[in-house]
Scaffold this active site. Structure first.
Site, PDB file in Angstrom:
ATOM      1  N   HIS A   3       0.869  -1.179   0.000  1.00  0.00           N
ATOM      2  CA  HIS A   3       0.000   0.000   0.000  1.00  0.00           C
ATOM      3  C   HIS A   3       0.903   1.226   0.000  1.00  0.00           C
ATOM      4  CE1 HIS A   3      -3.495   2.480   0.878  1.00  0.00           C
ATOM      5  NE2 HIS A   3      -2.875   3.005   1.919  1.00  0.00           N
ATOM      6  N   ASP A  35     -11.237  -3.317  -3.348  1.00  0.00           N
ATOM      7  CA  ASP A  35     -10.822  -2.671  -2.097  1.00  0.00           C
ATOM      8  C   ASP A  35     -11.959  -2.746  -1.077  1.00  0.00           C
ATOM      9  OD1 ASP A  35      -9.003  -1.394  -0.409  1.00  0.00           O
ATOM     10  OD2 ASP A  35      -9.749   0.599  -0.923  1.00  0.00           O
TER      11      ASP A  35
END
Length: 430
Positions: free
Chosen positions: A183, A309
């Site tokens: 990330h 997500d």
């Protein structure tokens, strides 16, 4: 569920691996695709489903979903996540390690593997923590975690800010042929920011997050990949500059791939409107120019995969002032419908879109799925790409209802989802 062979006839066969589209049939036997093609004849011992011209394709593979089990089953369980995924045409889900406890121990990975096998109707594959406790300080035991069943290694919604720790993790991952998923968002540059930095944030009186929080971390990682030679996947990028960084890295031959969330392909910062907390995401929704850059990067292959997500949050964590609300939105059930907007607007072909949703994730993860091919797993979806509907969040199968698409007009509904030759979702039986 019937264990007899099953024939799909009168289907629009779309194979994202080859880009081919044919009218024809497909025969499933013993959990795999036994035969397919335009001239496929009926098998005497098979049950038959007349597809009526609907699309039959490989099931979607979602590389980024947050599930509350263990530690937060009120948000989502492996069972409810599986039901939500099946309704959205997702046959394989990669679950993030942001749980309590974190997925940083082989015993916990083994628990998830067994629990998912026993309770989920789709494939759920755990990604293990890259660092112990997701703290970014000490590398997790990559070899043992992979042996226990971890499909990849990531700190989920957190970034590894220590470059030495990241270098060491990449080096070990290379030796174990493990995939690192990162990330890319520097928490120091994020600071107290809650949305994209710019004029709109200023008008709302909210602290912003600069694009550089993403690009600086991503640029650092590209240099570490060049140093170590490890396989690396940027979990999600969200701005034009990040696309340029990945494009340049690929041009140099680095073993790099990247994803984008369906939210960053479909929405921009203006959709936040009057402080809509269901659109508070990480990374934040960006400017419209960045959204368009994400679409172009998907079209030219810079972006490899689209992810949901999926990040369920309960009402208590979302019905707060925007700056205090939790990040995240559910997305497993709307991933396909929202992505089909790109097809309906003639931005991308259906096979190319499905490649980013199935074939490419399978390639990155080393899975045999994601293609219509004899001998491939019968993880399939039948869907009508043009079926219109208005999303009602109350009808979502996810335990949490924090969707950014509530009351949105969408097109494309899944009719049947099949996993390993077994029908796990059938809209006609709802």
């Amino acid at each position: 569920m019937s264990t007899k062979p099953l024939l799909f006839k009168n289907a629009r066969l779309v194979d994202p691996d080859t880009g081919r589209e044919d009218k024809g049939g497909l025969l499933v036997r013993d959990g795999v695709i036994q035969d397919l093609g335009p001239q496929l004849s009926e098998a005497a011992d098979a049950d038959v489903i007349d597809c009526g011209g609907q699309v039959l394709s490989p099931g979607l593979i979602d590389m980024r979903a947050f599930i509350g089990e263990p530690g937060g089953p009120y948000r989502e369980t492996l069972k409810s996540a599986g039901e939500a995924a099946a309704a959205g045409g997702v046959t394989t889900v990669v679950s993030m390690p942001d749980t309590s406890p974190a997925l940083d121990d082989p015993a916990v990975i083994d628990f998830i593997v067994r629990r998912a096998r026993d309770t989920s109707i789709v494939n759920i594959l755990p990604a293990a923590a890259l660092t112990k406790g997701l703290k970014g300080e000490e590398m997790a035991e990559i070899g043992r975690l992979k042996e226990a069943g971890a499909i990849a290694f990531t700190d989920g919604a957190r970034s590894v800010t220590n470059a030495q720790v990241m270098r060491r993790a990449l080096t070990y991952a290379r030796d174990f042929d493990a995939l690192i998923v990162h990330h890319v968002e520097d928490p120091n540059l994020v600071g107290q920011g809650v949305m994209n930095e710019g004029e709109f944030a200023s008008r709302l009186g909210l602290p912003g997050i600069p694009r550089e929080a993403e690009t600086i971390m991503l640029e650092r990682d590209m240099r570490l990949v060049r140093l170590t030679g490890a396989r690396y996947h940027a979990a999600m990028i969200s701005c034009a500059d990040s696309a340029e960084i990945v494009r340049a890295a690929k041009a140099k031959g680095l073993p790099v791939t990247c994803g984008v969330s369906i939210n960053h392909l479909s929405l921009n910062e203006n959709d936040i409107g009057d402080y809509r907390t269901f659109l508070k995401l990480s990374p934040p929704l960006r400017h419209e120019e960045d959204r368009q850059a994400m679409i172009e990067a998907l079209i030219d292959g810079t972006i490899d995969v689209i992810v949901s997500d999926h990040n369920p949050q309960d009402v208590e964590n979302k019905r707060l002032p925007f700056a205090e609300a939790a990040d995240g939105a559910v997305g497993l059930e709307t991933l396909l419908s929202a992505a089909l907007r790109l097809v309906h607007s003639d931005r991308i072909s259906l096979p190319k879109l499905l490649r980013a949703l199935s074939t490419k994730p399978a390639e990155i993860l080393g899975l045999p799925a994601g293609r219509l091919k004899i001998g491939a797993p019968a993880d399939l979806i039948l869907f009508d790409p043009d079926a219109p509907y208005v999303l009602d969040k109350r009808q979502l199968k996810s335990l949490s209802k924090n969707t950014p698409f509530d009351e949105a007009r969408l097109e494309g509904q899944v009719t049947i989802t099949m996993v390993a030759g077994r029908i796990v979702f059938d809209r006609s039986s709802m």
